[in-house]
Design a protein around this motif. Structure first.
Motif, PDB file in Angstrom:
ATOM      1  N   MET A 115     -18.368   8.769 -10.428  1.00  9.00           N
ATOM      2  CA  MET A 115     -17.360   8.552  -9.408  1.00  9.00           C
ATOM      3  C   MET A 115     -16.026   8.231 -10.084  1.00  9.00           C
ATOM      4  SD  MET A 115     -17.434   5.794  -6.356  1.00  9.00           S
ATOM      5  CE  MET A 115     -15.950   4.938  -5.998  1.00  9.00           C
ATOM      6  N   VAL A 116     -14.977   8.913  -9.675  1.00  7.92           N
ATOM      7  CA  VAL A 116     -13.645   8.694 -10.214  1.00  7.92           C
ATOM      8  C   VAL A 116     -12.937   7.663  -9.340  1.00  7.92           C
ATOM      9  CG1 VAL A 116     -11.443   9.784 -10.746  1.00  7.92           C
ATOM     10  CG2 VAL A 116     -13.555  11.063 -11.063  1.00  7.92           C
ATOM     11  N   ILE A 117     -12.349   6.662  -9.994  1.00  4.90           N
ATOM     12  CA  ILE A 117     -11.600   5.622  -9.293  1.00  4.90           C
ATOM     13  C   ILE A 117     -10.128   6.008  -9.322  1.00  4.90           C
ATOM     14  CG2 ILE A 117     -10.993   3.180  -9.261  1.00  4.90           C
ATOM     15  CD1 ILE A 117     -13.872   3.200  -8.974  1.00  4.90           C
ATOM     16  N   PHE A 118      -9.497   5.948  -8.177  1.00  2.00           N
ATOM     17  CA  PHE A 118      -8.078   6.277  -8.083  1.00  2.00           C
ATOM     18  C   PHE A 118      -7.260   5.131  -8.663  1.00  2.00           C
ATOM     19  CE2 PHE A 118      -3.958   6.242  -5.947  1.00  2.00           C
ATOM     20  CZ  PHE A 118      -3.546   7.556  -6.163  1.00  2.00           C
ATOM     21  N   ASP A 119      -6.326   5.447  -9.525  1.00  2.00           N
ATOM     22  CA  ASP A 119      -5.416   4.460 -10.098  1.00  2.00           C
ATOM     23  C   ASP A 119      -4.004   4.780  -9.605  1.00  2.00           C
ATOM     24  OD1 ASP A 119      -3.810   2.762 -11.564  1.00  2.00           O
ATOM     25  OD2 ASP A 119      -4.536   3.417 -13.522  1.00  2.00           O
ATOM     26  N   PRO A 120      -3.458   3.943  -8.726  1.00  2.93           N
ATOM     27  CA  PRO A 120      -2.126   4.231  -8.176  1.00  2.93           C
ATOM     28  C   PRO A 120      -0.987   4.060  -9.179  1.00  2.93           C
ATOM     29  CG  PRO A 120      -2.918   2.129  -7.365  1.00  2.93           C
ATOM     30  CD  PRO A 120      -4.044   2.737  -8.153  1.00  2.93           C
ATOM     31  N   TYR A 121      -1.332   3.821 -10.434  1.00  3.42           N
ATOM     32  CA  TYR A 121      -0.334   3.703 -11.496  1.00  3.42           C
ATOM     33  C   TYR A 121      -0.480   4.839 -12.518  1.00  3.42           C
ATOM     34  CZ  TYR A 121       0.165  -1.077  -9.782  1.00  3.42           C
ATOM     35  OH  TYR A 121       0.385  -2.172  -8.998  1.00  3.42           O
ATOM     36  N   SER A 122      -1.441   5.727 -12.319  1.00  2.00           N
ATOM     37  CA  SER A 122      -1.849   6.664 -13.361  1.00  2.00           C
ATOM     38  C   SER A 122      -0.878   7.803 -13.644  1.00  2.00           C
ATOM     39  CB  SER A 122      -3.227   7.245 -13.021  1.00  2.00           C
ATOM     40  OG  SER A 122      -3.139   8.000 -11.826  1.00  2.00           O
ATOM     41  N   ASP A 123      -0.177   8.260 -12.647  1.00  2.00           N
ATOM     42  CA  ASP A 123       0.733   9.389 -12.852  1.00  2.00           C
ATOM     43  C   ASP A 123       1.860   9.315 -11.831  1.00  2.00           C
ATOM     44  OD1 ASP A 123      -0.024  10.888 -10.374  1.00  2.00           O
ATOM     45  OD2 ASP A 123      -1.942  11.149 -11.406  1.00  2.00           O
ATOM     46  N   ARG A 124       2.836  10.177 -11.996  1.00  2.00           N
ATOM     47  CA  ARG A 124       4.027  10.151 -11.138  1.00  2.00           C
ATOM     48  C   ARG A 124       3.665  10.310  -9.659  1.00  2.00           C
ATOM     49  NH1 ARG A 124       8.227   7.784 -11.832  1.00  2.00           N
ATOM     50  NH2 ARG A 124       7.586   6.954  -9.885  1.00  2.00           N
ATOM     51  N   LEU A 125       2.790  11.258  -9.342  1.00  2.00           N
ATOM     52  CA  LEU A 125       2.414  11.472  -7.947  1.00  2.00           C
ATOM     53  C   LEU A 125       1.737  10.228  -7.375  1.00  2.00           C
ATOM     54  CD1 LEU A 125       2.154  13.228  -5.425  1.00  2.00           C
ATOM     55  CD2 LEU A 125       0.033  14.182  -6.413  1.00  2.00           C
ATOM     56  N   ALA A 126       0.829   9.647  -8.130  1.00  2.00           N
ATOM     57  CA  ALA A 126       0.133   8.440  -7.668  1.00  2.00           C
ATOM     58  C   ALA A 126       1.131   7.311  -7.406  1.00  2.00           C
ATOM     59  CB  ALA A 126      -0.911   8.011  -8.688  1.00  2.00           C
ATOM     60  N   ARG A 127       2.060   7.120  -8.321  1.00  2.00           N
ATOM     61  CA  ARG A 127       3.063   6.065  -8.146  1.00  2.00           C
ATOM     62  C   ARG A 127       3.985   6.359  -6.961  1.00  2.00           C
ATOM     63  NH1 ARG A 127       2.812   6.681 -13.691  1.00  2.00           N
ATOM     64  NH2 ARG A 127       4.770   7.854 -13.767  1.00  2.00           N
ATOM     65  N   ASP A 128       4.369   7.617  -6.799  1.00  2.00           N
ATOM     66  CA  ASP A 128       5.227   7.977  -5.662  1.00  2.00           C
ATOM     67  C   ASP A 128       4.524   7.703  -4.332  1.00  2.00           C
ATOM     68  OD1 ASP A 128       7.243   8.760  -7.383  1.00  2.00           O
ATOM     69  OD2 ASP A 128       6.879  10.915  -7.130  1.00  2.00           O
ATOM     70  N   ILE A 129       3.256   8.065  -4.253  1.00  2.00           N
ATOM     71  CA  ILE A 129       2.484   7.814  -3.028  1.00  2.00           C
ATOM     72  C   ILE A 129       2.385   6.312  -2.781  1.00  2.00           C
ATOM     73  CG2 ILE A 129       0.191   7.962  -1.976  1.00  2.00           C
ATOM     74  CD1 ILE A 129      -0.063  10.742  -3.379  1.00  2.00           C
ATOM     75  N   ARG A 130       1.978   5.565  -3.824  1.00  2.00           N
ATOM     76  CA  ARG A 130       1.848   4.106  -3.707  1.00  2.00           C
ATOM     77  C   ARG A 130       3.159   3.492  -3.247  1.00  2.00           C
ATOM     78  NH1 ARG A 130       2.164   1.669  -9.142  1.00  2.00           N
ATOM     79  NH2 ARG A 130       4.363   1.922  -8.598  1.00  2.00           N
ATOM     80  N   ASN A 131       4.259   3.869  -3.896  1.00  2.00           N
ATOM     81  CA  ASN A 131       5.555   3.264  -3.575  1.00  2.00           C
ATOM     82  C   ASN A 131       6.037   3.607  -2.174  1.00  2.00           C
ATOM     83  OD1 ASN A 131       5.593   2.152  -6.130  1.00  2.00           O
ATOM     84  ND2 ASN A 131       6.980   3.673  -6.982  1.00  2.00           N
ATOM     85  N   SER A 132       5.887   4.859  -1.755  1.00  2.00           N
ATOM     86  CA  SER A 132       6.392   5.232  -0.432  1.00  2.00           C
ATOM     87  C   SER A 132       5.544   4.619   0.680  1.00  2.00           C
ATOM     88  CB  SER A 132       6.495   6.743  -0.283  1.00  2.00           C
ATOM     89  OG  SER A 132       5.239   7.338  -0.241  1.00  2.00           O
ATOM     90  N   LEU A 133       4.236   4.563   0.487  1.00  2.00           N
ATOM     91  CA  LEU A 133       3.387   3.932   1.512  1.00  2.00           C
ATOM     92  C   LEU A 133       3.665   2.433   1.589  1.00  2.00           C
ATOM     93  CD1 LEU A 133      -0.049   5.733   1.006  1.00  2.00           C
ATOM     94  CD2 LEU A 133       1.664   6.159   2.779  1.00  2.00           C
ATOM     95  N   SER A 134       3.784   1.805   0.431  1.00  2.00           N
ATOM     96  CA  SER A 134       4.069   0.376   0.390  1.00  2.00           C
ATOM     97  C   SER A 134       5.416   0.069   1.039  1.00  2.00           C
ATOM     98  CB  SER A 134       4.050  -0.115  -1.062  1.00  2.00           C
ATOM     99  OG  SER A 134       4.374  -1.477  -1.121  1.00  2.00           O
ATOM    100  N   SER A 135       6.418   0.876   0.741  1.00  2.00           N
ATOM    101  CA  SER A 135       7.737   0.683   1.359  1.00  2.00           C
ATOM    102  C   SER A 135       7.678   0.849   2.867  1.00  2.00           C
ATOM    103  CB  SER A 135       8.748   1.674   0.779  1.00  2.00           C
ATOM    104  OG  SER A 135       9.003   1.384  -0.567  1.00  2.00           O
ATOM    105  N   ALA A 136       6.910   1.824   3.332  1.00  2.00           N
ATOM    106  CA  ALA A 136       6.766   2.032   4.775  1.00  2.00           C
ATOM    107  C   ALA A 136       6.093   0.827   5.428  1.00  2.00           C
ATOM    108  CB  ALA A 136       5.988   3.311   5.047  1.00  2.00           C
ATOM    109  N   LEU A 137       5.101   0.250   4.757  1.00  2.00           N
ATOM    110  CA  LEU A 137       4.447  -0.948   5.289  1.00  2.00           C
ATOM    111  C   LEU A 137       5.451  -2.097   5.377  1.00  2.00           C
ATOM    112  CD1 LEU A 137       1.983  -2.705   6.113  1.00  2.00           C
ATOM    113  CD2 LEU A 137       1.659  -3.140   3.657  1.00  2.00           C
ATOM    114  N   VAL A 138       6.176  -2.329   4.311  1.00  2.00           N
ATOM    115  CA  VAL A 138       7.157  -3.412   4.300  1.00  2.00           C
ATOM    116  C   VAL A 138       8.209  -3.181   5.380  1.00  2.00           C
ATOM    117  CG1 VAL A 138       9.006  -4.492   2.944  1.00  2.00           C
ATOM    118  CG2 VAL A 138       6.757  -4.065   1.901  1.00  2.00           C
ATOM    119  N   ASN A 139       8.658  -1.951   5.546  1.00  2.00           N
ATOM    120  CA  ASN A 139       9.632  -1.644   6.594  1.00  2.00           C
ATOM    121  C   ASN A 139       9.082  -1.968   7.975  1.00  2.00           C
ATOM    122  OD1 ASN A 139      11.693  -0.822   4.899  1.00  2.00           O
ATOM    123  ND2 ASN A 139      11.069   1.322   4.935  1.00  2.00           N
TER     124      ASN A 139
END
Length: 178
Positions: free
Chosen positions: A1-25
């Motif tokens: 089983m592969v574990i997703f790392d939201p820090y692993s690559d640019r796409l992962a970080r972009d997804i993490r950051n935009s979703l997190s920003s939307a939550l905070v908003n």
């Protein structure tokens, strides 16, 4: 089983950051973005299944957080941050507290910095970065202890400081003052 790392690559970080920003908003009442729209936008790009699973899982837990915060009629970001912490949303808690930390006067600013650092400790542990977690824990403990009087919204602050002083991979629950 592969574990997703939201820090692993640019796409992962972009997804993490935009979703997190939307939550905070959504939590802060900023209507510049909508969490569901943001998630749907990422899913419409048909990223690899591991990214899609992360997006859906985050959306689910974010909805739970929003629901609990709204049900409790919690508007103060400090108290909202406690909900995020207790759901294991340490990165998101950091993002939320930054909305007030940067504007806070000293010594409240240092106290909030300690809380943000404490969240970072457990974010590092979740990623298997124990040395980084322990290094950050020393800084967090110092800021939490020094800023104790500005963290009166946490009823078990001593327990949190103890846990951060000798961190493990299990974060203590934070209890709000009622």
């Amino acid at each position: 089983m592969v574990i997703f790392d939201p820090y692993s690559d640019r796409l992962a970080r972009d997804i993490r950051n935009s979703l997190s920003s939307a939550l905070v908003n959504e939590l802060t009442g900023n209507t510049d973005s909508n969490l569901s729209v943001e998630a749907d936008d990422w899913l419409s790009k048909a990223p690899a299944p591991i990214y899609q699973a992360y997006i859906r899982k985050r959306l689910s837990i974010y909805r739970r957080a929003i629901s609990e915060i709204q049900a409790g009629q919690v508007v103060d970001p400090r108290f909202q941050a406690i909900y995020l912490w207790n759901l294991g949303l340490f990165f998101e808690m950091h993002e939320l507290l930054e909305t007030i930390w940067l504007k806070a006067p000293e010594p409240e600013r240092s106290a909030l910095k300690g809380l943000i650092q404490a969240a970072g400790v457990y974010e590092h542990f979740n990623r298997g970065k124990k040395d980084a977690a322990r290094s950050l824990a020393r800084k967090a403990e110092m800021h939490l202890s020094i800023g104790r009087s500005f963290l009166g919204f946490i009823s078990n602050l001593d327990q949190l400081i103890e846990a951060v002083a000798d961190p493990s991979d299990v974060a203590p629950k934070i209890l709000p003052v009622r």
